[in-house]
Design a protein around this motif. Structure first.
Motif, PDB file in Angstrom:
ATOM      1  N   ASN A 103       0.808  -1.228   0.000  1.00 11.60           N
ATOM      2  CA  ASN A 103       0.000   0.000   0.000  1.00 11.60           C
ATOM      3  C   ASN A 103       0.834   1.267   0.000  1.00 11.60           C
ATOM      4  O   ASN A 103       0.375   2.318   0.434  1.00 11.60           O
ATOM      5  CB  ASN A 103      -0.946   0.021   1.200  1.00 11.60           C
ATOM      6  CG  ASN A 103      -2.341  -0.406   0.778  1.00 11.60           C
ATOM      7  OD1 ASN A 103      -2.752  -0.159  -0.359  1.00 11.60           O
ATOM      8  ND2 ASN A 103      -3.050  -1.045   1.677  1.00 11.60           N
ATOM      9  N   GLU A 104       2.077   1.170  -0.486  1.00 11.88           N
ATOM     10  CA  GLU A 104       2.906   2.368  -0.565  1.00 11.88           C
ATOM     11  C   GLU A 104       2.400   3.317  -1.644  1.00 11.88           C
ATOM     12  O   GLU A 104       2.649   4.516  -1.590  1.00 11.88           O
ATOM     13  CB  GLU A 104       4.363   1.985  -0.864  1.00 11.88           C
ATOM     14  CG  GLU A 104       5.141   1.538   0.350  1.00 11.88           C
ATOM     15  CD  GLU A 104       6.554   1.103  -0.009  1.00 11.88           C
ATOM     16  OE1 GLU A 104       7.389   1.990  -0.265  1.00 11.88           O
ATOM     17  OE2 GLU A 104       6.810  -0.103  -0.034  1.00 11.88           O
ATOM     18  N   VAL A 105       1.752   2.769  -2.653  1.00  9.47           N
ATOM     19  CA  VAL A 105       1.130   3.612  -3.682  1.00  9.47           C
ATOM     20  C   VAL A 105      -0.296   3.112  -3.912  1.00  9.47           C
ATOM     21  O   VAL A 105      -0.609   1.949  -3.672  1.00  9.47           O
ATOM     22  CB  VAL A 105       1.915   3.590  -5.011  1.00  9.47           C
ATOM     23  CG1 VAL A 105       3.348   4.059  -4.812  1.00  9.47           C
ATOM     24  CG2 VAL A 105       1.888   2.211  -5.648  1.00  9.47           C
ATOM     25  N   HIS A 106      -1.162   4.018  -4.375  1.00  9.74           N
ATOM     26  CA  HIS A 106      -2.558   3.662  -4.625  1.00  9.74           C
ATOM     27  C   HIS A 106      -2.853   3.518  -6.101  1.00  9.74           C
ATOM     28  O   HIS A 106      -3.952   3.088  -6.475  1.00  9.74           O
ATOM     29  CB  HIS A 106      -3.482   4.716  -4.005  1.00  9.74           C
ATOM     30  CG  HIS A 106      -3.399   4.755  -2.511  1.00  9.74           C
ATOM     31  ND1 HIS A 106      -3.026   5.870  -1.806  1.00  9.74           N
ATOM     32  CD2 HIS A 106      -3.608   3.785  -1.592  1.00  9.74           C
ATOM     33  CE1 HIS A 106      -3.023   5.599  -0.509  1.00  9.74           C
ATOM     34  NE2 HIS A 106      -3.363   4.344  -0.352  1.00  9.74           N
ATOM     35  N   ALA A 107      -1.921   3.916  -6.951  1.00 10.99           N
ATOM     36  CA  ALA A 107      -2.126   3.778  -8.391  1.00 10.99           C
ATOM     37  C   ALA A 107      -0.767   3.808  -9.070  1.00 10.99           C
ATOM     38  O   ALA A 107       0.176   4.431  -8.563  1.00 10.99           O
ATOM     39  CB  ALA A 107      -2.994   4.912  -8.925  1.00 10.99           C
ATOM     40  N   ILE A 108      -0.676   3.124 -10.196  1.00 12.20           N
ATOM     41  CA  ILE A 108       0.579   3.093 -10.941  1.00 12.20           C
ATOM     42  C   ILE A 108       0.304   3.413 -12.412  1.00 12.20           C
ATOM     43  O   ILE A 108      -0.535   2.776 -13.056  1.00 12.20           O
ATOM     44  CB  ILE A 108       1.272   1.715 -10.829  1.00 12.20           C
ATOM     45  CG1 ILE A 108       1.667   1.427  -9.378  1.00 12.20           C
ATOM     46  CG2 ILE A 108       2.499   1.664 -11.743  1.00 12.20           C
ATOM     47  CD1 ILE A 108       2.310   0.060  -9.160  1.00 12.20           C
ATOM     48  N   VAL A 109       1.025   4.407 -12.913  1.00 10.30           N
ATOM     49  CA  VAL A 109       1.003   4.750 -14.334  1.00 10.30           C
ATOM     50  C   VAL A 109       2.380   4.426 -14.881  1.00 10.30           C
ATOM     51  O   VAL A 109       3.391   4.851 -14.309  1.00 10.30           O
ATOM     52  CB  VAL A 109       0.699   6.251 -14.539  1.00 10.30           C
ATOM     53  CG1 VAL A 109       0.747   6.615 -16.018  1.00 10.30           C
ATOM     54  CG2 VAL A 109      -0.647   6.612 -13.933  1.00 10.30           C
TER      55      VAL A 109
END
Ligand code: FE2
Ligand code: FE2
Length: 256
Positions: free
Chosen positions: A25-31
């Motif tokens: 959960n270190e990031v909520h979205a990845i582009v």
């Protein structure tokens, strides 16, 4: 946001880092920019599926968008893959997409530069048109795929206050100018590369050196060896839709 993924080494480290970031959960979205995913040029739907399975939300492209045969007939079947918005009207694919992270909706726009690159429509006018279509209040992440630092910095200032982030791709070299612009837009000239670290922009350095030293054309294969993932983490305020911070990241194999 993850810099250009180059070939199998890039895909390998993207999968492990993306899974780690999503699971923790270190990031909520990845582009992620996937323009070099397939053998260094373009992407296929099958490879895109692997990206999504590893945790990518949106894949952006660039001057290598059409590097894989028949991709123009496939791009419209996957809305989470976008290509630069400033291609000629009628060209397959879309230049932006709405997505949903674990905590909020967001939009991603892909643009391509015109300085030292093949001609495309004006990216500034194109992004104005796109922003008119995106619902108000939705944070917008822009991947500006461009060569010249000047054109990218200009785009950052052009969009300052209108989008959450403007980050560059294409040069495969991460820049150290991550910052918040005066009106709340996170900015970085280039995310860098996700691919084999001992290489020339992801390619085996030997044929590249042959070309540079003799002028004789050579086939530039994707290099092998340990990979690096480069990108940036943008923190966005859910209430205002503006960026709170941006910092560059770099992960090397083996990923802990
Ligand atoms: Fe690239
Ligand atoms: Fe590129």
């Amino acid at each position: 946001m993850v810099g250009d993924v180059v070939g199998k080494p890039g895909r390998r480290i993207f999968a492990s880092v993306a899974r780690k970031l999503r699971d923790s959960n270190e990031v909520h979205a990845i582009v992620v920019n996937g323009e070099n995913a397939a053998a260094g040029s373009g992407i296929t739907l099958a490879l895109a599926e692997d990206f999504f399975a590893a945790g990518a939300d949106v894949i952006t492209l660039g001057d290598h968008t059409w590097g894989q045969r028949d991709f123009e007939g496939q791009i419209n079947s996957e809305r989470r893959i976008i290509r630069p918005a400033n291609y000629a009207s009628g060209v397959p694919g879309r230049g932006w997409v709405l997505a949903q992270s674990a905590v909020m909706p967001f939009a991603v726009v892909n643009l391509q530069g015109r300085v030292f690159m093949n001609p495309v429509d004006c990216p500034f006018r194109a992004v104005d048109a796109v922003l008119r279509e995106i619902p108000c209040g939705v944070p917008v992440l822009v991947d500006f795929h461009a060569e010249a630092t000047s054109e990218k910095i200009a785009m950052g200032l052009y969009l300052d206050g209108r989008v959450a982030a403007v980050v560059g791709t294409h040069t495969h070299v991460q820049t150290s100018d991550a910052k918040l612009l005066p009106n709340g837009t996170a900015y970085l000239t280039d995310l860098g590369m996700t691919g084999p670290e001992l290489s020339v922009l992801g390619r085996d350095h030997r044929p590249v050196l042959k070309k540079f030293t003799t002028g004789i054309p050579a086939r530039f294969e994707v290099a092998e060896g340990p990979a690096v993932l480069e990108g940036a983490i943008v923190d966005i305020n859910r209430e205002t839709g503006k960026a709170v911070s941006i910092r560059t990241v770099r992960y090397r194999e083996p990923v802990e």
